[in-house]
Design a protein around this motif. Sequence first.
Motif, PDB file in Angstrom:
ATOM      1  N   VAL A 141       6.474  10.234  -3.889  1.00 47.65           N
ATOM      2  CA  VAL A 141       5.889  11.318  -3.092  1.00 47.65           C
ATOM      3  C   VAL A 141       5.697  10.859  -1.652  1.00 47.65           C
ATOM      4  N   ASP A 142       5.482  11.802  -0.781  1.00 46.59           N
ATOM      5  CA  ASP A 142       5.262  11.530   0.640  1.00 46.59           C
ATOM      6  C   ASP A 142       3.776  11.289   0.893  1.00 46.59           C
ATOM      7  N   ILE A 143       3.460  10.791   2.077  1.00 51.02           N
ATOM      8  CA  ILE A 143       2.071  10.627   2.508  1.00 51.02           C
ATOM      9  C   ILE A 143       1.930  11.173   3.917  1.00 51.02           C
ATOM     10  N   PRO A 144       0.720  11.561   4.317  1.00 49.94           N
ATOM     11  CA  PRO A 144       0.530  12.044   5.687  1.00 49.94           C
ATOM     12  C   PRO A 144       0.532  10.895   6.681  1.00 49.94           C
ATOM     13  N   PRO A 145       0.972  11.137   7.911  1.00 55.91           N
ATOM     14  CA  PRO A 145       0.924  10.092   8.949  1.00 55.91           C
ATOM     15  C   PRO A 145      -0.515   9.655   9.193  1.00 55.91           C
ATOM     16  N   ALA A 177       0.838  -1.201   0.000  1.00 57.19           N
ATOM     17  CA  ALA A 177       0.000   0.000   0.000  1.00 57.19           C
ATOM     18  C   ALA A 177       0.873   1.251   0.000  1.00 57.19           C
ATOM     19  N   LEU A 178       1.924   1.233   0.801  1.00 63.88           N
ATOM     20  CA  LEU A 178       2.855   2.360   0.859  1.00 63.88           C
ATOM     21  C   LEU A 178       3.529   2.579  -0.492  1.00 63.88           C
ATOM     22  N   MET A 179       4.006   1.494  -1.117  1.00 66.98           N
ATOM     23  CA  MET A 179       4.682   1.614  -2.402  1.00 66.98           C
ATOM     24  C   MET A 179       3.741   2.166  -3.475  1.00 66.98           C
ATOM     25  N   ALA A 180       2.503   1.694  -3.456  1.00 67.88           N
ATOM     26  CA  ALA A 180       1.536   2.158  -4.452  1.00 67.88           C
ATOM     27  C   ALA A 180       1.194   3.635  -4.263  1.00 67.88           C
ATOM     28  N   GLN A 181       0.921   4.035  -3.017  1.00 67.50           N
ATOM     29  CA  GLN A 181       0.493   5.410  -2.768  1.00 67.50           C
ATOM     30  C   GLN A 181       1.634   6.415  -2.940  1.00 67.50           C
ATOM     31  N   CYS A 182       2.856   5.988  -2.649  1.00 62.84           N
ATOM     32  CA  CYS A 182       4.007   6.888  -2.763  1.00 62.84           C
ATOM     33  C   CYS A 182       4.688   6.803  -4.137  1.00 62.84           C
ATOM     34  N   MET A 208      10.441   0.336   8.073  1.00 64.29           N
ATOM     35  CA  MET A 208      11.437   1.359   8.359  1.00 64.29           C
ATOM     36  C   MET A 208      12.545   1.394   7.315  1.00 64.29           C
ATOM     37  N   GLY A 209      12.693   0.322   6.557  1.00 64.66           N
ATOM     38  CA  GLY A 209      13.700   0.314   5.501  1.00 64.66           C
ATOM     39  C   GLY A 209      13.198   0.924   4.207  1.00 64.66           C
ATOM     40  N   MET A 210      11.937   1.359   4.174  1.00 61.36           N
ATOM     41  CA  MET A 210      11.320   1.853   2.943  1.00 61.36           C
ATOM     42  C   MET A 210      11.200   3.372   2.950  1.00 61.36           C
ATOM     43  N   HIS A 211      11.089   3.946   1.755  1.00 67.01           N
ATOM     44  CA  HIS A 211      10.823   5.367   1.634  1.00 67.01           C
ATOM     45  C   HIS A 211       9.515   5.696   2.347  1.00 67.01           C
ATOM     46  N   HIS A 212       9.565   6.625   3.289  1.00 67.38           N
ATOM     47  CA  HIS A 212       8.402   7.107   4.033  1.00 67.38           C
ATOM     48  C   HIS A 212       7.740   6.015   4.875  1.00 67.38           C
ATOM     49  N   GLY A 213       8.476   4.953   5.158  1.00 65.05           N
ATOM     50  CA  GLY A 213       7.939   3.884   5.999  1.00 65.05           C
ATOM     51  C   GLY A 213       7.647   4.334   7.413  1.00 65.05           C
ATOM     52  N   ALA A 266      13.711   8.739 -13.844  1.00 63.83           N
ATOM     53  CA  ALA A 266      12.365   9.270 -14.079  1.00 63.83           C
ATOM     54  C   ALA A 266      11.348   8.623 -13.152  1.00 63.83           C
ATOM     55  N   ALA A 267      11.484   7.310 -12.941  1.00 64.54           N
ATOM     56  CA  ALA A 267      10.562   6.605 -12.037  1.00 64.54           C
ATOM     57  C   ALA A 267      10.802   7.019 -10.590  1.00 64.54           C
ATOM     58  N   ASP A 268      12.051   7.127 -10.193  1.00 64.04           N
ATOM     59  CA  ASP A 268      12.372   7.502  -8.810  1.00 64.04           C
ATOM     60  C   ASP A 268      11.913   8.920  -8.493  1.00 64.04           C
ATOM     61  N   ASP A 269      11.930   9.786  -9.495  1.00 61.05           N
ATOM     62  CA  ASP A 269      11.535  11.181  -9.282  1.00 61.05           C
ATOM     63  C   ASP A 269      10.039  11.350  -9.025  1.00 61.05           C
ATOM     64  N   THR A 270       9.255  10.308  -9.253  1.00 59.56           N
ATOM     65  CA  THR A 270       7.803  10.406  -9.022  1.00 59.56           C
ATOM     66  C   THR A 270       7.421  10.042  -7.588  1.00 59.56           C
TER      67      THR A 270
END
Length: 404
Positions: free
Chosen positions: A279-283, A238-243, A304-309, A273-277
């Motif tokens: 984004v963050d999510i609210p807590p 879910a985190l990977m999809a939303q971010c 915790m090992g993931m972007h914005h985890g 190009a893919a990495d530049d997309t």
Amino acid sequence: MNKTDSAPRKKIIRKRAGEHKRYASGFLYQQNARYFAQISEGLIDLGAKELTALGAKDIEADQRGIHFTAEKSAFYRINYCSRLASRILAPLVTFSCEDDETLYRQVKRLRWEQLMSRKQTFAVSANVSDSAMDHSQFAALRLKDGVADYFRERSGKRPNVDPREPDLLINLHIRHNRATVSIDASGGSLHKRGYREESVTAPMQETVAAAIIKMSQWDGTRPIYDPMCGSGTLLCEALMAQCNIPAGIFRERFGFQQLPDFNPELWRQVKKAADDTIVDIPPGLIRGSDISEVSVDAARTNLMGMHHGNRVTVEQMDFNDLAPIENSIIVANPPYGIRLGKDQDLELFHRQLGDFLKQKCTGSTAYIYFGDPDYIQFMGLKASFRKPIRAGGLDGRLARYELY
């Protein structure tokens, strides 16, 4: 030798020269830019939409997955970003194959030095069905012999086989006496995302979790909650999809980097190009819980090992004790965290889960994946759909419940 005797020999030489020329003119994928995505049964339609969004064209489904055409940039993007495909294959050659000698000879005609050096390692995966050759392991062995002998006859030495971390992973598929030899352009199953540092017994396969998130049509406008999160696979997907985190962001290498026409600069551009997309999510948008302390620790470690985890909250809690979770998306893969070995225990467990959804999740929509569909009957709820997801040896069903 008289002229009469030499005629057939000349014909054979010309035929072999023609075959050699055909293979030397380029591998099959180079000639037609056509590839194959292995996708679990039940996810073909969803996978076709994903591939199209990533740049695939001329899509054609079959029982194992999807054939598609792609420009090189889209080919790289699909390997890097697909959440549903288990691997992407780049076909080298296809031919009629009714016996192992034919397989061996055809394999030896390929220009293997364009794909690997003698000092590199390789491995073979094979699938044989509805053919005169009826043993996948034997077919794989004959392909290995063909590759090894190709190098031995030219250098006097054979390359080593490494089934765990090969430099080159070769795929063989034979059906109805038609063989296709491909390179695994993913370099191993794409469901192995790389974020699973800690695990629990029988974790959910990442591609299945990604499919559940897609089928839920969750768009981030409502919170999503997993009340039996295990090691956090559904939460991570879910985190990977939303971010917009690429599914392959943790992979150190891909099989397509071994291909003779690999373009490092184009790959760098596609990846950036893919990495530049991202984004963050609210807590608080993505949350989960589990009754097991071990599972909660594993989920937290993986996130915790993931972007914005750090934006994802995971608590240790029996779902029966949770506060109401209203106007949300509920996802789950029961049972959770503990070993429930008796049928009666599992029946009671699913009745309690159904009661939890009815009583505490009003205004929400639940997507529950049942590895054993027989337990759907104990939920005490009417599902608005039951979609098959067959993966990891399970003939599972994803059920949707509208909770009013």
